[in-house]
Design a protein around this motif. Structure first.
Motif, PDB file in Angstrom:
ATOM      1  N   ALA A 176       0.844  -1.192   0.000  1.00  0.00           N
ATOM      2  CA  ALA A 176       0.000   0.000   0.000  1.00  0.00           C
ATOM      3  C   ALA A 176       0.881   1.245   0.000  1.00  0.00           C
ATOM      4  N   GLN A 177       0.469   2.245  -0.802  1.00  0.00           N
ATOM      5  CA  GLN A 177       1.190   3.511  -0.884  1.00  0.00           C
ATOM      6  C   GLN A 177       0.185   4.646  -0.989  1.00  0.00           C
ATOM      7  N   ALA A 178       0.538   5.791  -0.420  1.00  0.00           N
ATOM      8  CA  ALA A 178      -0.303   6.985  -0.499  1.00  0.00           C
ATOM      9  C   ALA A 178       0.580   8.210  -0.337  1.00  0.00           C
ATOM     10  N   GLU A 179       0.189   9.303  -1.000  1.00  0.00           N
ATOM     11  CA  GLU A 179       0.931  10.548  -0.857  1.00  0.00           C
ATOM     12  C   GLU A 179       0.906  10.985   0.606  1.00  0.00           C
ATOM     13  N   GLY A 180       2.072  11.376   1.109  1.00  0.00           N
ATOM     14  CA  GLY A 180       2.165  11.840   2.479  1.00  0.00           C
ATOM     15  C   GLY A 180       2.444  10.746   3.489  1.00  0.00           C
ATOM     16  N   PHE A 181       2.591   9.505   3.016  1.00  0.00           N
ATOM     17  CA  PHE A 181       2.880   8.375   3.900  1.00  0.00           C
ATOM     18  C   PHE A 181       4.039   7.564   3.329  1.00  0.00           C
ATOM     19  N   GLY A 182       4.686   6.821   4.201  1.00  0.00           N
ATOM     20  CA  GLY A 182       5.682   5.865   3.744  1.00  0.00           C
ATOM     21  C   GLY A 182       4.990   4.577   3.334  1.00  0.00           C
ATOM     22  N   PRO A 183       5.443   3.896   2.276  1.00  0.00           N
ATOM     23  CA  PRO A 183       4.813   2.649   1.835  1.00  0.00           C
ATOM     24  C   PRO A 183       5.037   1.522   2.834  1.00  0.00           C
ATOM     25  N   GLU A 184       4.183   0.510   2.728  1.00  0.00           N
ATOM     26  CA  GLU A 184       4.319  -0.661   3.593  1.00  0.00           C
ATOM     27  C   GLU A 184       3.711  -1.859   2.887  1.00  0.00           C
ATOM     28  N   PHE A 185       4.155  -3.063   3.239  1.00  0.00           N
ATOM     29  CA  PHE A 185       3.545  -4.254   2.655  1.00  0.00           C
ATOM     30  C   PHE A 185       3.383  -5.333   3.712  1.00  0.00           C
ATOM     31  N   ARG A 186       2.496  -6.288   3.394  1.00  0.00           N
ATOM     32  CA  ARG A 186       2.269  -7.448   4.245  1.00  0.00           C
ATOM     33  C   ARG A 186       2.309  -8.694   3.376  1.00  0.00           C
ATOM     34  N   GLU A 187       2.826  -9.784   3.916  1.00  0.00           N
ATOM     35  CA  GLU A 187       2.856 -11.050   3.196  1.00  0.00           C
ATOM     36  C   GLU A 187       1.578 -11.831   3.481  1.00  0.00           C
ATOM     37  N   VAL A 188       1.047 -12.467   2.436  1.00  0.00           N
ATOM     38  CA  VAL A 188      -0.165 -13.283   2.572  1.00  0.00           C
ATOM     39  C   VAL A 188       0.047 -14.583   1.804  1.00  0.00           C
TER      40      VAL A 188
END
Length: 201
Positions: free
Chosen positions: A45-57
């Motif tokens: 997930a990414q959005a302007e004004g935030f740092g990206p992050e991910f999760r493993e599924v």
């Protein structure tokens, strides 16, 4: 803990993303990804004004998996300047993210330009050879940096910070020579030279 509306969410394998259009989160910050490949995957997930992050599924074959909650942290700023050997700015140089935390998952959020590499995150330097990314991860990313007329530089590890990273591109190499007849030693007046490509493995 507040929902982030309009965040771009994408999924893919552990190494590479699927060739899909990312979905946007709704007012509740919720999303649904359809047509996923079964097996291990990452959801970024990414959005302007935030740092990206991910999760493993782990996506079951023929089934569904509950969408993981992804918490976006503070944005970091990456500042890069690309120059030539003389220290002059290289305008129009491409910066392409190779991997981040070992995955090919970052997108160019908010980009209006046409992207040529499977929606991979990429950008170009301005007339001063600079590029600034204000919604970057806080940890290191591996970049490919290139432009016509210069040798490709990869991988280049860059981390967001208050300091500007300066990357120097070397001029492209030139191969020159002559073609002669093996028996007579005379020059061959007409010939064709083909540049090959050596693939790994």
């Amino acid at each position: 803990g507040k929902p982030v509306k309009g965040a771009k969410v994408d999924t893919g394998g552990i190494e590479y993303r699927d060739e899909r259009t990312p979905v946007a989160t709704d007012e509740l910050g919720e999303y649904t990804l359809r047509g996923c490949e079964p097996g291990p995957a990452i959801v970024t997930a990414q959005a302007e004004g935030f740092g990206p992050e991910f999760r493993e599924v782990n996506v079951p074959n023929g089934g569904e998996v509950e969408a993981p909650v992804i918490r976006l942290g503070k944005a970091s700023t990456l500042r890069v300047r690309v120059v030539d050997r003389a220290g002059k700015p290289v305008a129009g140089a491409y910066l392409q993210v190779g991997t981040w935390r070992g995955h090919d998952s970052l997108l160019r959020v908010g980009a209006q330009t046409e992207v040529a590499w499977r929606s991979t995150w990429n950008a170009q330097t301005d007339a001063a050879g600079r590029f600034t990314w204000t919604s970057a991860p806080s940890d290191a990313m591996l970049f490919h940096i290139f432009r016509d007329g210069y040798l490709r530089k990869e991988p280049v590890s860059l981390t967001a910070s208050d300091q500007e990273h300066v990357v120097t591109l070397d001029p492209e190499l030139v191969i020159s020579g002559s073609v002669t007849d093996a028996e007579t030693g005379k020059p061959v007046p007409r010939f064709r030279v083909i540049q090959g490509l050596e693939l790994e493995g």
